[in-house]
Design an enzyme around this catalytic site. Structure first.
Site, PDB file in Angstrom:
ATOM      1  N   LYS A   1      40.214  37.818  42.228  1.00 50.56           N
ATOM      2  CA  LYS A   1      41.379  38.674  41.998  1.00 50.56           C
ATOM      3  C   LYS A   1      41.209  39.613  40.804  1.00 50.56           C
ATOM      4  O   LYS A   1      41.974  40.555  40.649  1.00 50.56           O
ATOM      5  CB  LYS A   1      42.632  37.826  41.824  1.00 50.56           C
ATOM      6  CG  LYS A   1      43.012  37.031  43.059  1.00 50.56           C
ATOM      7  CD  LYS A   1      43.564  37.915  44.164  1.00 50.56           C
ATOM      8  CE  LYS A   1      44.104  37.070  45.305  1.00 50.56           C
ATOM      9  NZ  LYS A   1      44.760  37.827  46.343  1.00 50.56           N
TER      10      LYS A   1
HETATM   11  C1  PLP Z   1      41.902  31.339  45.726  1.00 48.28           C
HETATM   12  C2  PLP Z   1      41.901  32.551  46.588  1.00 48.28           C
HETATM   13  N1  PLP Z   1      42.677  33.552  46.289  1.00 48.28           N
HETATM   14  C3  PLP Z   1      42.634  34.664  47.048  1.00 48.28           C
HETATM   15  C4  PLP Z   1      41.816  34.806  48.128  1.00 48.28           C
HETATM   16  C5  PLP Z   1      41.719  36.060  48.925  1.00 48.28           C
HETATM   17  O1  PLP Z   1      42.858  36.373  49.390  1.00 48.28           O
HETATM   18  P1  PLP Z   1      43.336  37.810  49.689  1.00 48.28           P
HETATM   19  O2  PLP Z   1      42.309  38.826  49.384  1.00 48.28           O
HETATM   20  O3  PLP Z   1      43.625  37.707  51.132  1.00 48.28           O
HETATM   21  O4  PLP Z   1      44.541  37.933  48.837  1.00 48.28           O
HETATM   22  C6  PLP Z   1      41.042  33.822  48.483  1.00 48.28           C
HETATM   23  C7  PLP Z   1      40.207  34.021  49.631  1.00 48.28           C
HETATM   24  O5  PLP Z   1      39.445  33.329  50.080  1.00 48.28           O
HETATM   25  C8  PLP Z   1      41.095  32.651  47.715  1.00 48.28           C
HETATM   26  O6  PLP Z   1      40.366  31.641  48.039  1.00 48.28           O
END
Ligand code: PLP
Length: 480
Positions: free
Chosen positions: A54
């Site tokens: 993130k």
């Molecule tokens: C802990 C965590 N957060 C976020 C994500 C990704 O999510 P997104 O890009 O769909 O918000 C993942 C994806 O595998 C994840 O494992």
């Protein structure tokens, strides 16, 4: 002697260099698992400075807002999250000098709240038991705050195009280069959908007509697996894996990019993440387990050699008191001890296995107090040198001794403990426990002279919860 030169000036208009370390994460091959005909590679997103994938979207969404004039110097970044997005935003926006306000549902762990606070974010706690449309729903609170605070910018990762763009422009190209332009499948999870949409768009461009499979690994209980397989929106259940799985289809998630999907339950996810640490030394979070289990399933079903990539989306540090803690795993029913069919099944910490924190009769009251604080318990069994439980000491016993004269902290435990023990044999009944609890005590389970362990109210409640029929448990929502 030469004249001392003036102190070098610090360029305050330049953001800290740590931001340049976001992305460009390593990619390693899995070598200690059975991957069938495939070779499986992991992109280590846990190595980002904030510990997760993130960080990438935090940087991208903030930079996009700056370019679009939605965020100006002195502005406030607002988001509804207690997860990795909050950490990423606190890191990036904090480093760039913005105020950060995070709206956090009240079910989130204290550890997560402390972590974002340590990074300088302000925290507004809101209710976790209300849904979209309720004025206290976390996303609605964040939206309102952004209108009320001058210079406020609501990030909204679920609807922000700069979220998938981060993956289309950075994560995808990095994987492509690291794999030397030779990839057959990418396994992803969906939280906001940014990873899926961004990677899917990138890989469709470099190998059009679905030349690279996009495989979804979804926690059991999330609605996305069923949606991909049947197009139906079903009722969600609950799951314990964090960061992925949803009870709705997020605005930015282009589910049509998914070519194959697997449903992975919590137990398999946790087991896979723990095995990854043991076998490969890679310390990932719970969703790493879901993605790895999904990728292994995909790999083992193939008949041709394929090159498959998945992610380690965040670090295992945040899960030390959950998935990596054997007591938590047992309490939640993810690790199964052979049942005895008696009271000993309710003992969470077994004395014989060295799992019980105890104190000796000759130890000082200060030692007893420190042990209670360090292990976050309010009472300790007093065990003598021969291993017999001879008493119990709790916070009230300590207070009685030291409240007038704190030097009594040096007195031995034997002077303050209760030796009237509430002991039960293992074959006693659950109703016998209730009697003990009614008297405000904890139960000491003794098999003859042998001390087996304690049973507290919490142990009984955890046991009963595990034995509650699954269908009667209300679904719990996930907050990414
Ligand atoms: C802990 C965590 N957060 C976020 C994500 C990704 O999510 P997104 O890009 O769909 O918000 C993942 C994806 O595998 C994840 O494992």
């Amino acid at each position: 002697m030469s004249q001392s030169s003036p102190a070098p000036s610090i360029a305050h208009n330049k953001p800290p260099e740590i931001l340049s370390l976001i992305g460009d994460t390593p990619l390693v091959e899995v070598t200690q698992f059975d991957t069938g005909t495939c070779r499986l590679f992991l992109k280590l997103e846990n190595q980002n400075p904030g510990g997760s994938i993130k960080d990438r979207i935090a940087l991208s969404m903030i930079e996009a807002a700056e370019v679009e004039g939605k965020l100006e110097p002195g502005g406030t970044v607002i988001e509804a999250t207690a997860g990795n997005t909050g950490l990423g935003l606190a890191l990036v926006a904090g480093a760039k000098g913005y105020r950060v306000v995070l709206v956090i549902p009240d079910k989130m762990s204290q550890e997560k709240i402390s972590h974002v606070r340590a990074l300088g974010a302000e925290v507004r706690i809101t209710r976790s038991d209300v849904t979209r449309g309720h004025p206290e729903y976390y996303q609605d609170v964040a939206f309102r705050l952004a209108e009320e605070i001058r210079g406020g910018f609501y990030v909204n990762q679920f609807g922000n195009p700069a979220n998938p763009l981060a993956h289309e422009r950075t994560t995808g190209p990095e994987i492509w280069e690291q794999m030397r332009h030779d990839v057959d499948a990418v396994v992803v999870g969906v939280g906001s959908g940014g990873t899926l949409t961004g990677l899917g768009r990138f890989f469709n461009r470099v190998k059009p007509r679905r030349g690279i499979e996009m495989v979804l690994a979804d926690p059991t209980g999330s609605i996305l697996y069923e949606y991909v397989k049947t197009g139906q929106l079903v009722e969600s259940g609950s799951w314990a894996v964090e960061g992925i799985g949803e009870d709705f289809v997020p605005e930015i998630a282009d589910m049509s990019l998914v070519t194959e999907a697997y449903e992975i339950d919590d137990e398999d996810s946790f087991a896979a993440a723990r095995e990854l640490l043991h076998k490969e030394g890679i310390f990932g979070g719970s969703s790493t387990g879901t993605l790895l289990a999904g990728a292994l399933r995909y790999c083992r079903e193939q008949t041709k050699p394929k090159r498959v990539v998945t992610l380690v989306p965040d670090t295992g540090n945040k899960y030390l008191s959950k998935m990596y803690d054997n007591f938590w795993m047992a309490e939640q029913g993810f690790i199964h001890r052979p049942p005895h069919g008696d009271l000993s099944d309710l003992i969470s910490h077994r004395y014989e296995a060295g799992e019980v924190i105890t104190v000796g009769p000759d130890d000082s009251l200060l030692t007893a107090f420190k042990r209670m604080r360090d292990s976050d318990v309010s009472q300790l069994p007093v065990v003598d040198k021969s291993g017999r439980a001879i008493g119990i000491i709790d916070e009230s016993d300590l207070l009685v001794k030291v409240h007038r004269e704190p030097s009594h902290f040096n007195d031995p435990v034997s002077t303050a403990m209760t030796d009237q023990l509430e002991t039960l044999p293992p074959d006693a009944k659950i109703t016998d426990l209730l009697g003990v609890f009614d008297r405000g005590r904890v139960t000491i389970v003794m098999d003859g002279n042998k001390f087996l362990g304690l049973i507290t109210r919490t142990d009984l409640l955890s046991y009963l919860r595990l034995h509650m029929p699954k269908s009667s448990a209300p679904p719990e929502r996930e907050f990414v």
